[in-house]
Design a protein around this motif. Structure first.
Motif, PDB file in Angstrom:
ATOM      1  N   ARG A 197       1.264  -6.410  -6.467  1.00 25.13           N
ATOM      2  CA  ARG A 197       1.403  -5.182  -7.243  1.00 25.13           C
ATOM      3  C   ARG A 197       1.545  -5.501  -8.733  1.00 25.13           C
ATOM      4  NH1 ARG A 197       6.007  -3.810  -5.524  1.00 25.13           N
ATOM      5  NH2 ARG A 197       7.131  -4.505  -7.372  1.00 25.13           N
ATOM      6  N   GLY A 248       3.294  -0.818 -12.286  1.00 26.41           N
ATOM      7  CA  GLY A 248       3.883  -1.817 -11.397  1.00 26.41           C
ATOM      8  C   GLY A 248       5.223  -1.432 -10.813  1.00 26.41           C
ATOM      9  N   SER A 261       4.319   1.079  -0.333  1.00 28.76           N
ATOM     10  CA  SER A 261       4.059  -0.141  -1.106  1.00 28.76           C
ATOM     11  C   SER A 261       2.663  -0.656  -0.829  1.00 28.76           C
ATOM     12  CB  SER A 261       5.097  -1.219  -0.774  1.00 28.76           C
ATOM     13  OG  SER A 261       5.079  -1.542   0.612  1.00 28.76           O
ATOM     14  N   GLN A 282       0.147   1.739  -2.575  1.00 31.11           N
ATOM     15  CA  GLN A 282       0.120   1.469  -4.006  1.00 31.11           C
ATOM     16  C   GLN A 282      -0.758   0.263  -4.327  1.00 31.11           C
ATOM     17  OE1 GLN A 282       3.963   0.540  -5.693  1.00 31.11           O
ATOM     18  NE2 GLN A 282       3.279   0.935  -7.793  1.00 31.11           N
ATOM     19  N   VAL A 283      -0.570  -0.819  -3.588  1.00 29.71           N
ATOM     20  CA  VAL A 283      -1.353  -2.036  -3.832  1.00 29.71           C
ATOM     21  C   VAL A 283      -2.831  -1.791  -3.558  1.00 29.71           C
ATOM     22  CG1 VAL A 283      -1.774  -4.390  -3.022  1.00 29.71           C
ATOM     23  CG2 VAL A 283       0.546  -3.644  -3.474  1.00 29.71           C
TER      24      VAL A 283
END
Length: 243
Positions: free
Chosen positions: A93, A134, A221, A224-225
């Motif tokens: 990330r 981030g 998570s 998002q990545v």
């Protein structure tokens, strides 16, 4: 080996084997496409093999796991609390967020030199969104704020300057924001149903699930990545096209 240590179940092994076979087939396909490849991850995977760099094994593991989790989110649910998984996601990330920030700065400088204006319009809102790329997403509210910020950078921020040649991930950001605002309910019933299916398919591409309301918060998570990876890939292609 990592999945075994994290608690791989016997009935998951045939699924894992099928995933690896399909991954290797797609890897060969994308490598043959070269610059026309549609999945940047596969080129990055192969680059670390060819370059034999020190961090290559870690990069390949991260790519393999992200693709596995995207296609089979049940694996993520069972191993997401692993310390190594968490560290890998955090590294990925942060690396992607930094890369996107640097790419946008470079593209703006080069675009302005040729056209007298930035491609990505800098405002307080867009600059704040870029600075927060981030920041980990830990909840549905975090996800909504994340998508809102991306919308102002990659849709409002470019205005009509990429009309007719908008990168796919930029369009997906618009779709993901529309999904959160439930705008798909407008219009006649048939069109609304078609639009809802499209929006669900877009979210599914990044999450392995059709709705942000239906996933475990820990899975954000991964979402998002995956989104940052797609944006980074398209920014690299955009830079080559423009300059």
């Amino acid at each position: 080996c990592h999945l075994e240590q994290a608690g791989l179940k016997t009935d998951q092994k045939p699924i894992l084997k099928e995933f690896i076979d399909l991954f290797l087939k797609e890897l060969r396909k994308q490598v043959e496409l070269g610059q026309n490849a549609t999945e940047h991850d596969f080129l990055e995977f192969q680059r670390t093999v060819n370059a034999n760099i020190k961090a290559g094994a870690r990069t390949r593991q991260s790519i393999l796991l992200r693709h596995l989790f995207r296609q089979r989110p049940e694996f993520f649910s069972s191993v997401s609390q692993s310390e190594e998984i968490t560290k890998g996601m955090n590294r990925e990330r942060e690396k992607l967020a930094t890369s996107i920030q640097e790419m946008i700065t470079t593209i703006n400088e080069q675009y302005a030199a040729q056209n007298g204006t930035d491609l990505f319009k800098p405002t307080n809102r867009t600059m704040g969104a870029l600075a927060a790329l981030g920041t980990p997403i830990l909840s549905l509210d975090d996800y909504k704020n994340f998508i809102d910020g991306l919308y102002f950078v990659f849709r409002e921020g470019v205005g009509q300057r990429l009309e007719g040649d908008l990168p796919k991930s930029f369009g997906h950001i618009n779709d993901l924001r529309t999904m959160l605002q439930h705008d798909a309910d407008h219009g006649n019933e048939g069109k609304a149903a078609k639009k809802r299916k499209h929006l669900a398919a877009v979210f599914n591409k990044y999450a392995g699930s059709p709705s942000p309301e239906g996933i475990d918060p820990t899975q954000f998570s991964l979402v998002q990545v995956n989104i940052l990876s797609a944006l980074n890939h398209d920014l690299n292609i955009l830079a080559k096209k423009l300059f």
